[in-house]
Design a protein around this motif. Structure first.
Motif, PDB file in Angstrom:
ATOM      1  N   MET A  92       0.834  -1.195   0.000  1.00 31.74           N
ATOM      2  CA  MET A  92       0.000   0.000   0.000  1.00 31.74           C
ATOM      3  C   MET A  92       0.874   1.252   0.000  1.00 31.74           C
ATOM      4  O   MET A  92       0.642   2.210  -0.752  1.00 31.74           O
ATOM      5  CB  MET A  92      -0.920   0.005   1.223  1.00 31.74           C
ATOM      6  N   VAL A  93       1.920   1.251   0.834  1.00 34.66           N
ATOM      7  CA  VAL A  93       2.822   2.391   0.895  1.00 34.66           C
ATOM      8  C   VAL A  93       3.596   2.546  -0.414  1.00 34.66           C
ATOM      9  O   VAL A  93       3.689   3.642  -0.987  1.00 34.66           O
ATOM     10  CB  VAL A  93       3.804   2.243   2.083  1.00 34.66           C
ATOM     11  N   LYS A  94       4.144   1.445  -0.921  1.00 39.22           N
ATOM     12  CA  LYS A  94       4.918   1.499  -2.163  1.00 39.22           C
ATOM     13  C   LYS A  94       4.080   1.974  -3.349  1.00 39.22           C
ATOM     14  O   LYS A  94       4.585   2.614  -4.269  1.00 39.22           O
ATOM     15  CB  LYS A  94       5.497   0.116  -2.480  1.00 39.22           C
ATOM     16  N   ASN A  95       2.792   1.648  -3.336  1.00 40.25           N
ATOM     17  CA  ASN A  95       1.909   2.020  -4.433  1.00 40.25           C
ATOM     18  C   ASN A  95       1.342   3.428  -4.294  1.00 40.25           C
ATOM     19  O   ASN A  95       0.477   3.844  -5.072  1.00 40.25           O
ATOM     20  CB  ASN A  95       0.763   1.014  -4.557  1.00 40.25           C
ATOM     21  N   GLY A  96       1.806   4.164  -3.283  1.00 38.48           N
ATOM     22  CA  GLY A  96       1.350   5.533  -3.099  1.00 38.48           C
ATOM     23  C   GLY A  96      -0.063   5.655  -2.576  1.00 38.48           C
ATOM     24  O   GLY A  96      -0.703   6.709  -2.721  1.00 38.48           O
ATOM     25  N   GLN A  97      -0.570   4.597  -1.919  1.00 36.77           N
ATOM     26  CA  GLN A  97      -1.960   4.603  -1.449  1.00 36.77           C
ATOM     27  C   GLN A  97      -2.084   5.019   0.017  1.00 36.77           C
ATOM     28  O   GLN A  97      -3.190   5.070   0.549  1.00 36.77           O
ATOM     29  CB  GLN A  97      -2.562   3.207  -1.644  1.00 36.77           C
ATOM     30  N   TRP A  98      -0.954   5.321   0.653  1.00 37.60           N
ATOM     31  CA  TRP A  98      -1.002   5.776   2.050  1.00 37.60           C
ATOM     32  C   TRP A  98      -1.137   7.291   2.042  1.00 37.60           C
ATOM     33  O   TRP A  98      -0.165   8.033   1.990  1.00 37.60           O
ATOM     34  CB  TRP A  98       0.265   5.333   2.779  1.00 37.60           C
ATOM     35  N   THR A  99      -2.357   7.737   2.076  1.00 34.78           N
ATOM     36  CA  THR A  99      -2.636   9.170   1.954  1.00 34.78           C
ATOM     37  C   THR A  99      -3.202   9.787   3.224  1.00 34.78           C
ATOM     38  O   THR A  99      -3.394  11.004   3.283  1.00 34.78           O
ATOM     39  CB  THR A  99      -3.628   9.401   0.805  1.00 34.78           C
TER      40      THR A  99
END
Length: 324
Positions: free
Chosen positions: A124-131
Motif C-alpha cells: 500500500m505504501v509502495k503504491n502511493g496509497q497511504w494518503t
C-alpha cells in the motif's frame, strides 16, 4: 580405487572439490527433462548420489545396481522411495540439524507478517496509497499473548515454540505422536488432540513431514474447526494442506488468513487463486534459504556421503536399521 558418485545439484566450489578428493564425480547442475536420460544412464555405475529437489523413484533405483548411499541436501526425505531403498539396503542420509533455527525464523516471520498484514501494508505504501492515517479496515491482529498450535513437535516445531513462548508470551499447544517433555516443562506447552488444537489456537503452524498419514491432513473439515479469527501457517510441505479447501476457507472468511512457504505444486503457478487473495502471505519456499544455512546443509550432506560410503552411518542416517 575411488567410488563413483553422481552430484545432481549445483554446490559451492570448495564442497565440490571435497567430493572430487574422495570420489569420481559425475555432475549435473540440476535434473531437467533435457538431461534426465543422461542422469539415469549414469546411475548404472554409481555407488552414491547427492543432491536435492528431484524425486528418486523405485525405477531409478533399479537402474543403479551398485548404489550404496544417497545423501539429500535437505531434512525432508519425501523425494525418495523409502521402501525401495530399504529393500535394497541403500542408506539414506539427510541434514536434520543445520536448518532448524533458520526455518523456525521463517515460520515465525509468516506468523508476524500474516497477523500484522505486513506485505499488504508495505505494498500500500509502495503504491502511493497511504494518503491518510490508517483506519480500522487496515488493522492487523496481535501476536503477543495469543495461542499458537504447533502440528509436529520435532526440532523445528520446538524452535518455533521457544520463540512463541519466550519472545511473545504465547500459550503453546502441540499435536505430536510423542510427548515432548522439554516443551511441556520449559515452555508450558500442552499436548492435545488435533480437534482441540484447531479449536483453541489463534495460529495453527504446520511443521510435519509429508507422509501418507499427513497428506491433506488439513482439509475442509479441519479448517471449519478453526477460529474465524485464526491464521494457518505452513512451513513444512504443501501437500499436508488441501489447497482447494484452503482457498475456499480464505475466500469465505472461514479463517482470517494464511502464511505459506510451501505449496502443493512448486513453483506456485502464476494463475493460482492464492495469489489473488489479500489475506495470504506467499513465499517461494525460503525456509532454509540463507547463505549460511544453505552452505551448512551442503557441507553436512557432503560429510554424510563421505561417511556413508566409508561404512559410517552413525550420524544423520534415516534408515540405519536396514543396513546390515
Amino acid at each position: 580405487m575411488k567410488k563413483n558418485i553422481i552430484l545432481y545439484k549445483t554446490i559451492p566450489v570448495d564442497q565440490f572439490e571435497r567430493l572430487q578428493q574422495h570420489f569420481n564425480v559425475t555432475a549435473f547442475d540440476n535434473i531437467t527433462p533435457e538431461n534426465a536420460d543422461t542422469f539415469r544412464q549414469a546411475l548404472a555405475g554409481a555407488d552414491g548420489i547427492i543432491g536435492a529437489s528431484y524425486p528418486i523413484t523405485a525405477n531409478d533405483l533399479t537402474l543403479a545396481p551398485n548404489l550404496k548411499a544417497a545423501s539429500t541436501i535437505s531434512v525432508g526425505i519425501d523425494q525418495f522411495d523409502i521402501d525401495a531403498m530399504n529393500a535394497r539396503k541403500i542408506a539414506l542420509m539427510h541434514t536434520p540439524n543445520v536448518l532448524t533455527e533458520t526455518t523456525a525464523d521463517t515460520i515465525f516471520t509468516l506468523v508476524l507478517c500474516s497477523a500484522r498484514r505486513i506485505i499488504e501494508m508495505a505494498e500500500m505504501v509502495k503504491n502511493g496509497q497511504w494518503t491518510k492515517s490508517i483506519g480500522e479496515s487496515d488493522y492487523g491482529s496481535n501476536v503477543n499473548g495469543k495461542t499458537i498450535g504447533i502440528l509436529g513437535m520435532g526440532r523445528i516445531g520446538y524452535a518455533v515454540a521457544k520463540r512463541a513462548h519466550a519472545g511473545f508470551g504465547m500459550s503453546v499447544l502441540y499435536y505430536n505422536n510423542h510427548q515432548h517433555l522439554d516443551a511441556e516443562n520449559l515452555l508450558n506447552a500442552r499436548r492435545c488432540d488435533l480437534d482441540t488444537l484447531l479449536a483453541e489456537s489463534d495460529f495453527v503452524c504446520v511443521v510435519l513431514p509429508l507422509l501418507p498419514s499427513t497428506e491433506k491432513l488439513i482439509g475442509k473439515n479441519e479448517l471449519a474447526k478453526m477460529k474465524s479469527s485464526a491464521f494457518l501457517i505452513n512451513g513444512s510441505r504443501g501437500k499436508i494442506i488441501d489447497e482447494t479447501a484452503l482457498i475456499d476457507a480464505l475466500e469465505n472468511q472461514v479463517i482470517r488468513g494464511a502464511g505459506l512457504d510451501v505449496f502443493e505444486v512448486e513453483p506456485l503457478p502464476a494463475d493460482s487463486k492464492l495469489l489473488k487473495l489479500p489475506n495470504v502471505v506467499a513465499l517461494p519456499h525460503i525456509g532454509s534459504a540463507t547463505h549460511e544455512t544453505r552452505y551448512a546443509m551442503v557441507k553436512c550432506a557432503v560429510d554424510n556421503l563421505i561417511a556413508a560410503l566409508n561404512g559410517d552411518l552413525s550420524q544423520n542416517c534415516v534408515n540405519p536399521e536396514v543396513i546390515k
